[in-house]
Scaffold this active site. Sequence first.
Site, mmCIF file in Angstrom:
data_model
loop_
_atom_site.group_PDB
_atom_site.id
_atom_site.type_symbol
_atom_site.label_atom_id
_atom_site.label_comp_id
_atom_site.label_asym_id
_atom_site.label_seq_id
_atom_site.Cartn_x
_atom_site.Cartn_y
_atom_site.Cartn_z
ATOM 1 N N GLY A 165 -2.917 3.112 5.051
ATOM 2 C CA GLY A 165 -3.574 2.868 3.689
ATOM 3 C C GLY A 165 -5.147 2.805 3.741
ATOM 4 O O GLY A 165 -5.720 2.288 2.878
ATOM 5 N N GLY A 166 -5.812 3.356 4.922
ATOM 6 C CA GLY A 166 -7.012 3.233 4.869
ATOM 7 C C GLY A 166 -8.110 3.673 4.173
ATOM 8 O O GLY A 166 -9.133 3.496 4.205
ATOM 9 N N ILE A 223 -8.441 -1.989 -0.395
ATOM 10 C CA ILE A 223 -8.708 -3.172 0.849
ATOM 11 C C ILE A 223 -8.932 -2.374 2.170
ATOM 12 O O ILE A 223 -9.633 -2.715 3.009
ATOM 13 C CB ILE A 223 -7.547 -4.019 0.840
ATOM 14 C CG1 ILE A 223 -7.688 -4.959 -0.382
ATOM 15 C CG2 ILE A 223 -7.696 -4.941 2.175
ATOM 16 C CD1 ILE A 223 -6.385 -6.036 -0.306
ATOM 17 N N ALA A 270 -1.013 0.113 3.998
ATOM 18 C CA ALA A 270 -0.291 0.901 2.909
ATOM 19 C C ALA A 270 0.937 0.221 2.380
ATOM 20 O O ALA A 270 1.880 -0.218 2.923
ATOM 21 C CB ALA A 270 0.385 2.095 3.850
ATOM 22 N N TYR A 290 8.298 -7.019 -5.853
ATOM 23 C CA TYR A 290 7.118 -6.871 -5.095
ATOM 24 C C TYR A 290 7.073 -7.862 -4.058
ATOM 25 O O TYR A 290 6.718 -7.833 -2.823
ATOM 26 C CB TYR A 290 5.706 -6.807 -5.887
ATOM 27 C CG TYR A 290 4.454 -6.844 -4.971
ATOM 28 C CD1 TYR A 290 4.459 -5.971 -4.008
ATOM 29 C CD2 TYR A 290 3.732 -7.914 -5.144
ATOM 30 C CE1 TYR A 290 3.084 -5.930 -3.187
ATOM 31 C CE2 TYR A 290 2.363 -8.038 -4.250
ATOM 32 C CZ TYR A 290 2.274 -7.150 -3.427
ATOM 33 O OH TYR A 290 1.088 -7.071 -2.591
ATOM 34 N N ASN A 312 -5.856 -13.842 -4.272
ATOM 35 C CA ASN A 312 -6.292 -12.889 -5.203
ATOM 36 C C ASN A 312 -7.374 -12.170 -4.628
ATOM 37 O O ASN A 312 -8.704 -12.598 -4.908
ATOM 38 C CB ASN A 312 -6.430 -13.486 -6.663
ATOM 39 C CG ASN A 312 -5.004 -13.919 -7.218
ATOM 40 O OD1 ASN A 312 -4.634 -14.941 -6.700
ATOM 41 N ND2 ASN A 312 -4.769 -13.234 -8.277
#
Length: 350
Positions: A7-8, A12, A74, A177, A206
């Site tokens: 998920g790079g 984030i 990810a 989630y 957050n």
Amino acid sequence: MRVLVTGGAGFIGSHIVTALRRHGHDPVVLDALLPAAHATPPPLPETGFLHGDVRDPDTVRAALRGVDAVCHQAAMVGLGKDFADAPRYVAANDLGTAVLLAEMAAAGVRGLVLAGSMVVYGEGRYECPRHGVVRPGPRPEADLAAGRFEPHCPSCGAELTPGLVAEDAPADPRNVYATTKLAQEHLAAAWARAVAGRAVSLRYHNVYGPGMPRDTPYAGVASFFRSALARGEAPRVFEDGRQRRDFVHVRDVAEANVVALEALGALPRGVCTPYNTGSGDPRTIGEMAAALAAAHGGPAPVVTGEFRLGDVRHITADSRRLREDLGWRPGVDFAAGMTEFAHAPLRQPS
């Protein structure tokens, strides 16, 4: 250190890649570039990028070649729209993590930093004047509809005082989630035991900052408000706006990941160690909306009284363990962070 960042290319993850390079490490990015997160192709590194899904063993196997540790970002994020999203959350978050860990076990990669989340706690820490620390259950829908937002003592019904939640608080995920994020930690712990690996779960609070996705139902509250302001609309604050959160800047979260990766060799084998990752400066959602709107130049937020089942009332971080064990310190204060975020570019919607 050569680090695979799953998920790079995301919000984030891309900041983590930047921080790793700044600290002299060699990041490798694996990202599926799904349209829900990337309406248009994001800027990508010329080298060290693999386009693929973390749920595909062959892709993960190729990405792990020559890697010293993994930073697993990810995931499908946010509360979602309804329970129909459950299979997608489980597939993206839990199956993806299981495939990654299985390939890490086979490849001999023994270091993991996981993107954890505060949502594993459910509600935060509360004290009753009569019964001390208590764990209130989910807030009844009838109370929320009547505007009674504060949880009460499950024993005597007294008003509770919210405090900072520490890592030893019981897990109590309140939505799909949250359940998948807790399952990811359990999978990481099982992997660490099986292979004598070292794992850290950074329980993000957050997170906000430049590059957040715009106009998506799966983003966090800061993105909702910033998206509204970009459209010239007032941020809509649910409940009475007094919900307490810990807003932590994305660059501080990226630094926490680098610190954790560099500390893996000194951590115990066979466990997944959780660390709260928050600013240590709790604010209400109403305060955050007001600060963001003021920095942006309006319009002012509107408190609606609306609510979402599955939301918790107060959840703020005690991040002392991360500070004391690993030496991490947040560097962006609330006022400066909100001022920057008010004018920062967002990722366009798909």
